[in-house]
Design an enzyme around this catalytic site. Structure first.
Site, mmCIF file in Angstrom:
data_model
loop_
_atom_site.group_PDB
_atom_site.id
_atom_site.type_symbol
_atom_site.label_atom_id
_atom_site.label_comp_id
_atom_site.label_asym_id
_atom_site.label_seq_id
_atom_site.Cartn_x
_atom_site.Cartn_y
_atom_site.Cartn_z
ATOM 1 N N LYS A 11 36.887 128.390 72.428
ATOM 2 C CA LYS A 11 38.131 128.800 71.768
ATOM 3 C C LYS A 11 39.295 128.449 72.682
ATOM 4 O O LYS A 11 39.428 128.980 73.786
ATOM 5 C CB LYS A 11 38.110 130.302 71.474
ATOM 6 C CG LYS A 11 39.361 130.805 70.761
ATOM 7 C CD LYS A 11 39.239 132.284 70.458
ATOM 8 C CE LYS A 11 40.475 132.826 69.758
ATOM 9 N NZ LYS A 11 40.344 134.271 69.453
ATOM 10 N N CYS A 71 42.218 142.319 69.961
ATOM 11 C CA CYS A 71 43.659 142.028 69.878
ATOM 12 C C CYS A 71 44.331 142.684 68.681
ATOM 13 O O CYS A 71 45.510 143.033 68.743
ATOM 14 C CB CYS A 71 43.888 140.520 69.865
ATOM 15 S SG CYS A 71 43.146 139.648 68.473
ATOM 16 N N LYS A 100 37.000 126.390 67.998
ATOM 17 C CA LYS A 100 38.245 126.821 67.371
ATOM 18 C C LYS A 100 39.416 126.362 68.239
ATOM 19 O O LYS A 100 39.393 126.611 69.445
ATOM 20 C CB LYS A 100 38.249 128.348 67.224
ATOM 21 C CG LYS A 100 39.507 128.913 66.574
ATOM 22 C CD LYS A 100 39.472 130.435 66.555
ATOM 23 C CE LYS A 100 40.732 130.978 65.863
ATOM 24 N NZ LYS A 100 40.784 132.446 65.897
#
Length: 324
Positions: free
Chosen positions: A195, A122, A248
């Site tokens: 995540k 990303c 996360k």
């Protein structure tokens, strides 16, 4: 009034008593401090949405690393801001990419520091998504090869641990195969196994300049409503060869950390993310909370939930507080 024979307050009356029976303790050696690496020389840029956190150029990394080590924080995780981006995120695996240079710099100047690297696209794609696109949709299988090349390039530069954060299906197996095939079988994989597609990532996306240019990441990151799915995701990564499982964000998902701790015997990591950090900092700056106490209480909650490792922007602050 008749009291029971056992009075819990007996063991709370001063710090010596409380410390004697304390069930969970924070140790800077189990913190990982995130570092944002930017192009240029002699640069140190404050990140407005993350007070106390900076983007630094490669020549400033050794200073940051020595400060961490002095405080007992022995590990960092690197995020890079490349000079150029493209649709395929090719800068992620470039031999002289920003992270590859940063790894070599740290291993040359501060070899005792443990260097963990984030493996994702990303930060390197011009569209801001975590993989390559076909018809504006992230192509899972085409992305795997690029992720494996990226992880391999990090290992060849000297990374101690690679940490894929992309949430593509099958990426742990692909990375493990690439590392083993090229003689890096001793490099562990710390998988972002669970995540979530969280709203707590905003300040990080400012820091790393990696917000999606269209759409969002809910097609590949987990739905915040799901918990059983977290066990399926983690099981897949264990079967594919992950050495550490990560959750996360952390604070909003303490129940998930606890479930993974009960289910698996691998080390569990938790990422105390930018939004969780920024909220504490903002409230403390306004005098609404005692920042140090809330920081310590928050990190203890992550530890109490079952995390062995905590990735946190508070690593240095908490280490200083523990020293005091």
């Amino acid at each position: 009034m008749v009291f029971p024979e056992y009075r819990p307050r007996r063991m709370r009356k001063n710090e010596a008593f409380r410390g004697l029976i304390r069930e969970n303790r924070l140790d800077p050696a189990q913190f990982i401090y995130p570092l944002f690496v930017m192009p240029g020389k002699n640069k140190r840029e404050a990140i407005a949405s993350m007070p106390g956190v900076f983007r630094v150029s490669i020549d400033q990394l050794a200073q940051e690393a020595r400060e961490c080590l002095e405080l007992g924080v022995n590990s960092v995780i690197l995020f890079g801001l490349p000079e150029k981006k493209d649709a395929m995120g090719s800068g992620a695996h470039a031999k002289n990419g920003i992270i590859q240079q940063a790894i070599r710099e740290l291993k040359n100047k501060v070899p005792e520091l443990m260097v963990v690297t984030d493996v994702c696209l990303c930060e390197y794609t011009d569209h801001g998504h975590c993989g390559c696109l076909i018809n504006n949709d992230v192509d899972n299988d085409a992305t795997l090869e690029i992720l494996a090349k990226t992880a391999l390039s990090h290992a060849e530069a000297g990374a101690d641990i690679v940490a894929p954060s992309d949430m593509m299906d099958g990426r742990v197996a692909e990375i493990r195969a690439a590392l083993d095939e090229h003689g890096h079988e001793t490099v562990p994989i710390m998988s972002y196994a669970v995540k979530y597609a969280s709203a707590f990532y905003g300040p990080f996306r400012d820091a790393a300049d990696c917000a999606p240019q269209f759409g969002d990441r809910r097609g590949y990151q987990m739905d915040p409503a799901n918990s059983r799915e977290a066990l399926r995701e983690a099981t897949l990564d264990v079967d594919e060869g992950a050495d550490i499982l990560m959750v996360k964000p952390a604070v909003a998902y303490l129940d998930i950390i606890s479930r993974l701790r009960d289910e698996f015997d691998l080390p569990i990591a938790a990422y105390h993310v930018s939004g969780e950090y920024a909220m504490i900092k903002a409230a403390a700056e306004r005098g609404w909370i005692d920042g140090d106490r809330v920081m310590a209480e928050t990190l203890l909650s992550i530890k109490r939930a079952g995390a062995d490792i905590i990735i946190t922007y508070f690593a240095k602050d908490m280490a200083r507080l523990l020293r005091r």
